[in-house]
Design an enzyme around this catalytic site. Sequence first.
Site, PDB file in Angstrom:
ATOM      1  N   ASP A 189      39.650  37.916  44.601  1.00  0.00           N
ATOM      2  CA  ASP A 189      39.155  39.265  44.329  1.00  0.00           C
ATOM      3  C   ASP A 189      38.515  39.284  42.944  1.00  0.00           C
ATOM      4  OD1 ASP A 189      38.668  41.943  43.989  1.00  0.00           O
ATOM      5  OD2 ASP A 189      40.708  42.602  44.422  1.00  0.00           O
ATOM      6  N   HIS A 191      36.966  41.867  41.660  1.00  0.00           N
ATOM      7  CA  HIS A 191      37.164  43.198  41.082  1.00  0.00           C
ATOM      8  C   HIS A 191      35.899  43.843  40.522  1.00  0.00           C
ATOM      9  CE1 HIS A 191      41.566  42.124  41.019  1.00  0.00           C
ATOM     10  NE2 HIS A 191      41.599  43.350  41.483  1.00  0.00           N
ATOM     11  N   GLU A 216      35.988  38.631  47.440  1.00  0.00           N
ATOM     12  CA  GLU A 216      36.018  40.091  47.502  1.00  0.00           C
ATOM     13  C   GLU A 216      35.312  40.769  46.335  1.00  0.00           C
ATOM     14  OE1 GLU A 216      39.361  43.648  47.176  1.00  0.00           O
ATOM     15  OE2 GLU A 216      39.887  41.828  48.263  1.00  0.00           O
ATOM     16  N   GLU A 242      36.271  48.667  49.410  1.00  0.00           N
ATOM     17  CA  GLU A 242      37.351  49.509  48.900  1.00  0.00           C
ATOM     18  C   GLU A 242      36.842  50.676  48.062  1.00  0.00           C
ATOM     19  OE1 GLU A 242      39.235  47.944  44.906  1.00  0.00           O
ATOM     20  OE2 GLU A 242      39.141  46.299  46.339  1.00  0.00           O
ATOM     21  N   ASP A 265      39.650  51.961  52.591  1.00  0.00           N
ATOM     22  CA  ASP A 265      41.008  52.349  52.209  1.00  0.00           C
ATOM     23  C   ASP A 265      41.374  53.629  52.952  1.00  0.00           C
ATOM     24  OD1 ASP A 265      43.275  53.485  50.766  1.00  0.00           O
ATOM     25  OD2 ASP A 265      42.873  51.981  49.239  1.00  0.00           O
ATOM     26  N   HIS A 292      41.851  47.844  52.679  1.00  0.00           N
ATOM     27  CA  HIS A 292      42.315  47.795  51.290  1.00  0.00           C
ATOM     28  C   HIS A 292      43.622  48.583  51.215  1.00  0.00           C
ATOM     29  CE1 HIS A 292      42.090  49.492  47.038  1.00  0.00           C
ATOM     30  NE2 HIS A 292      42.036  48.190  46.827  1.00  0.00           N
TER      31      HIS A 292
END
Length: 379
Positions: A189, A191, A216, A242, A265, A292
């Site tokens: 991830d 981010h 991700e 997400e 999400d 997510h």
Amino acid sequence: MRIDRLRTFMTRDKDRPRVILAIDTDQGLTGWGECYNHGPDKALIPLLDYLSGFLAGQDPRRVEFLTHHLLQQARFPPGALGLAAISAIDHALWDISAKALGMPVFQLLGGHVRDRVKVYAGVYTAPDPLLARDELARLREAHGFTAFKLSPYRNDIHATRWGEVVRTSAEYFRALREAVPSDTEIAFDAHAKIYEPVQAAQLGNALAPYDPLFFEEPIRPENFEAWGELKRALTCTLATGESLYSRFEFLRLLQVRGCDIIQPDICVVGGITEMRRIAALADAHYVSIAPHNPMGPLATAVNLHFCASQPGFRFLEYRLPEGAPYVRDPYLPVGGYLELRHDRPGWGVEMDEAVLARDDYIHWQRKVPLRPDGSTGYA
């Protein structure tokens, strides 16, 4: 059956705040839902109080009607806070509807297409390959996890030459891959910390030779065309979503072929009602769905019922409920999977209202990094 009142709770899950909603009916049934704890999370409470005025006296089983009605109250499409509030309401309405019939929610969604739901664990505190190996081994032994998500970064990406960031990340993954059992699945991830898509492609392609489960959200979500370009430049599986809110945003992402896996999400997009629409769009584009879920045990229960009913589901993000006592009987992994509870109505969990009644709120906010020149980097 009519909606009698809405009750809101601010609680904690270890170091994260949680916003929990209860909807009570005049027939003694209570439905439960969870908001995503967007900052400012305390703004969700007055927002839920406001929306409660549109729900009083309504039949809670009219889930489609009520969620659509709430969306129509906004002059402009609601953003993160508005949809997080509607998500919790949607969860609670589905919970009530299933409890009224004495069945699990997944039965109302067309029944289960799988007997159990595969989960993966996030591991972000092991910078050394051998330490990471030991943590993955501990989680495998304790809970049966074979799939994990880590950070790809080995140093401060805002203060390090980018080529060195890429080299150290690839070397870390190579060493970790050699240290763990061959059936271990490892995702990374990023981010959304990378600004330039070309740098995201360089990092993803450096990880690709060592078989990442997925790469991700390396870049920000706003520019959908950039995601299409990034996907075409990568040789590994790309996941994102997400930070997107509705089926309209996911449609744009899918139209530009911007990913291989979407990650909506269920506490952000508007609940199960909207998640089902998003999943249908993904299915039509041959894209898998992996929700997510860095949330609490109630959100995990909601996700479990959604995932159990979706043919295009791949795996669910999972956070161990070690610091969230407000759910008495959370779903716990067995052999890396969550088992369905066929004999329990609604979400299949019991809430502890005594815990929720405590003033147990904890503040959390994103840490925004600084570059050497004093400007802020992406968090």
